[in-house]
Design a protein around this motif. Sequence first.
Motif, PDB file in Angstrom:
ATOM      1  N   ARG A  74       0.822  -1.206   0.000  1.00 30.36           N
ATOM      2  CA  ARG A  74       0.000   0.000   0.000  1.00 30.36           C
ATOM      3  C   ARG A  74       0.860   1.262   0.000  1.00 30.36           C
ATOM      4  N   TYR A  75       1.981   1.209   0.702  1.00 30.30           N
ATOM      5  CA  TYR A  75       2.848   2.390   0.792  1.00 30.30           C
ATOM      6  C   TYR A  75       3.324   2.828  -0.584  1.00 30.30           C
ATOM      7  N   PHE A  76       3.830   1.881  -1.365  1.00 33.10           N
ATOM      8  CA  PHE A  76       4.342   2.238  -2.686  1.00 33.10           C
ATOM      9  C   PHE A  76       3.214   2.598  -3.646  1.00 33.10           C
ATOM     10  N   THR A  77       2.044   1.973  -3.495  1.00 32.01           N
ATOM     11  CA  THR A  77       0.894   2.313  -4.338  1.00 32.01           C
ATOM     12  C   THR A  77       0.419   3.730  -4.059  1.00 32.01           C
ATOM     13  N   ILE A  78       0.277   4.063  -2.781  1.00 34.64           N
ATOM     14  CA  ILE A  78      -0.188   5.406  -2.410  1.00 34.64           C
ATOM     15  C   ILE A  78       0.855   6.454  -2.751  1.00 34.64           C
ATOM     16  N   ARG A  79       2.114   6.103  -2.567  1.00 31.02           N
ATOM     17  CA  ARG A  79       3.183   7.049  -2.894  1.00 31.02           C
ATOM     18  C   ARG A  79       3.178   7.375  -4.392  1.00 31.02           C
ATOM     19  N   LYS A  80       2.910   6.349  -5.207  1.00 34.26           N
ATOM     20  CA  LYS A  80       2.838   6.570  -6.647  1.00 34.26           C
ATOM     21  C   LYS A  80       1.671   7.480  -6.991  1.00 34.26           C
ATOM     22  N   ALA A  81       0.538   7.288  -6.309  1.00 33.85           N
ATOM     23  CA  ALA A  81      -0.642   8.117  -6.574  1.00 33.85           C
ATOM     24  C   ALA A  81      -0.457   9.544  -6.082  1.00 33.85           C
ATOM     25  N   ALA A  82       0.446   9.742  -5.128  1.00 30.17           N
ATOM     26  CA  ALA A  82       0.639  11.070  -4.536  1.00 30.17           C
ATOM     27  C   ALA A  82       1.687  11.900  -5.260  1.00 30.17           C
ATOM     28  N   LYS A  83       2.255  11.397  -6.342  1.00 25.49           N
ATOM     29  CA  LYS A  83       3.295  12.158  -7.033  1.00 25.49           C
ATOM     30  C   LYS A  83       2.726  13.433  -7.646  1.00 25.49           C
ATOM     31  N   ASN A  84       3.579  14.380  -7.848  1.00 24.77           N
ATOM     32  CA  ASN A  84       3.167  15.687  -8.356  1.00 24.77           C
ATOM     33  C   ASN A  84       2.651  15.583  -9.788  1.00 24.77           C
ATOM     34  N   GLU A  85       1.391  16.028  -9.987  1.00 28.83           N
ATOM     35  CA  GLU A  85       0.767  15.966 -11.313  1.00 28.83           C
ATOM     36  C   GLU A  85       0.533  17.351 -11.905  1.00 28.83           C
ATOM     37  N   SER A  86       1.361  18.307 -11.492  1.00 29.58           N
ATOM     38  CA  SER A  86       1.174  19.676 -12.000  1.00 29.58           C
ATOM     39  C   SER A  86       1.369  19.746 -13.511  1.00 29.58           C
ATOM     40  N   GLN A  87       2.295  18.940 -14.030  1.00 30.96           N
ATOM     41  CA  GLN A  87       2.518  18.931 -15.477  1.00 30.96           C
ATOM     42  C   GLN A  87       1.295  18.403 -16.222  1.00 30.96           C
ATOM     43  N   LEU A  88       0.643  17.384 -15.657  1.00 26.61           N
ATOM     44  CA  LEU A  88      -0.566  16.851 -16.276  1.00 26.61           C
ATOM     45  C   LEU A  88      -1.659  17.906 -16.327  1.00 26.61           C
ATOM     46  N   MET A  89      -1.832  18.642 -15.238  1.00 23.66           N
ATOM     47  CA  MET A  89      -2.849  19.694 -15.215  1.00 23.66           C
ATOM     48  C   MET A  89      -2.540  20.777 -16.231  1.00 23.66           C
ATOM     49  N   GLN A  90      -1.277  21.130 -16.383  1.00 24.37           N
ATOM     50  CA  GLN A  90      -0.911  22.156 -17.362  1.00 24.37           C
ATOM     51  C   GLN A  90      -1.200  21.691 -18.787  1.00 24.37           C
ATOM     52  N   GLN A  91      -0.881  20.429 -19.081  1.00 25.89           N
ATOM     53  CA  GLN A  91      -1.138  19.906 -20.419  1.00 25.89           C
ATOM     54  C   GLN A  91      -2.634  19.847 -20.708  1.00 25.89           C
ATOM     55  N   VAL A  92      -3.414  19.417 -19.726  1.00 26.45           N
ATOM     56  CA  VAL A  92      -4.868  19.354 -19.913  1.00 26.45           C
ATOM     57  C   VAL A  92      -5.441  20.757 -20.082  1.00 26.45           C
ATOM     58  N   ARG A  93      -4.965  21.683 -19.271  1.00 25.53           N
ATOM     59  CA  ARG A  93      -5.440  23.065 -19.370  1.00 25.53           C
ATOM     60  C   ARG A  93      -5.151  23.642 -20.764  1.00 25.53           C
ATOM     61  N   GLY A  94      -3.938  23.420 -21.262  1.00 22.43           N
ATOM     62  CA  GLY A  94      -3.596  23.942 -22.587  1.00 22.43           C
ATOM     63  C   GLY A  94      -4.454  23.347 -23.681  1.00 22.43           C
ATOM     64  N   SER A  95      -4.707  22.035 -23.611  1.00 21.90           N
ATOM     65  CA  SER A  95      -5.525  21.377 -24.638  1.00 21.90           C
ATOM     66  C   SER A  95      -6.976  21.850 -24.572  1.00 21.90           C
ATOM     67  N   VAL A  96      -7.512  22.019 -23.368  1.00 19.31           N
ATOM     68  CA  VAL A  96      -8.904  22.455 -23.226  1.00 19.31           C
ATOM     69  C   VAL A  96      -9.074  23.884 -23.719  1.00 19.31           C
ATOM     70  N   LEU A  97      -8.159  24.760 -23.327  1.00 23.85           N
ATOM     71  CA  LEU A  97      -8.267  26.158 -23.743  1.00 23.85           C
ATOM     72  C   LEU A  97      -8.114  26.316 -25.246  1.00 23.85           C
ATOM     73  N   SER A  98      -7.366  25.409 -25.877  1.00 22.93           N
ATOM     74  CA  SER A  98      -7.214  25.457 -27.327  1.00 22.93           C
ATOM     75  C   SER A  98      -8.337  24.727 -28.047  1.00 22.93           C
TER      76      SER A  98
END
Length: 233
Positions: free
Chosen positions: A60-84
């Motif tokens: 569980r530790y490694f699974t949760i740690r993987k889910a908790a990684k920083n996803e700021s880049q994903l949000m930026q990519q999604v934001r750019g695609s949606v706005l375009s």
Amino acid sequence: MQAVTDTINHLADTANHAVQQLATAPPQELRFGDLILKGGWVMLPIGILAVLGLVIFFERYFTIRKAAKNESQLMQQVRGSVLSGNLDSAIAICRNSNTPLGRMLQKGLLRIGRPIKDIEGAVENIGKLEVSKLEKNIGILGIIAGIAPMLGFLGTIAGVIKIFFDISQSGDISIGNISGGLYVKMVTSAAGLFVGMIAYICYHILNMMVDKVILKLETDAIEFIDLLEEPSK
């Protein structure tokens, strides 16, 4: 008479020699491995609970740690695609990320065109599903934290009952006989408490990690909903 006297003297010398050997013998060491073996059958289920708890914690530790990684880049990519206006690209980015946040955003993107409340509800439902996946088997650690000490106490009580049963049969109530068997039986209580404490600590560590993931997912979900509302403002 001389033969009897010689025999008595010989026995006395033998007894004195045995006493001297006992006096000069090194004190017996208390070895951890010997105590574990002397703990009895209760040590087996306690050991199984310890192994099970460690397996669940690290998985569980490694699974949760993987889910908790920083996803700021994903949000930026999604934001750019949606706005375009490129929704297909945003959906593909979310699908390829294979993360809880990516699956949440993908569900929301697939609902674009419907009322914002429907999109928000869909994102929230996926978020709850992802959190339940992260919490899988964590509750077992809580069960182990409660059961292990009780098993230890059960082993100790069973051992004490046996000690006093043996005393009732033999009539030997010497302190050495009682303490010699009692300290061994207390091993099960110590082992159960130790396993229970470790499981308790691991349980709360994982819950704190999940709480942080929940907070992060909620924050990103709010940011995503605000992003969808931007064109209409």
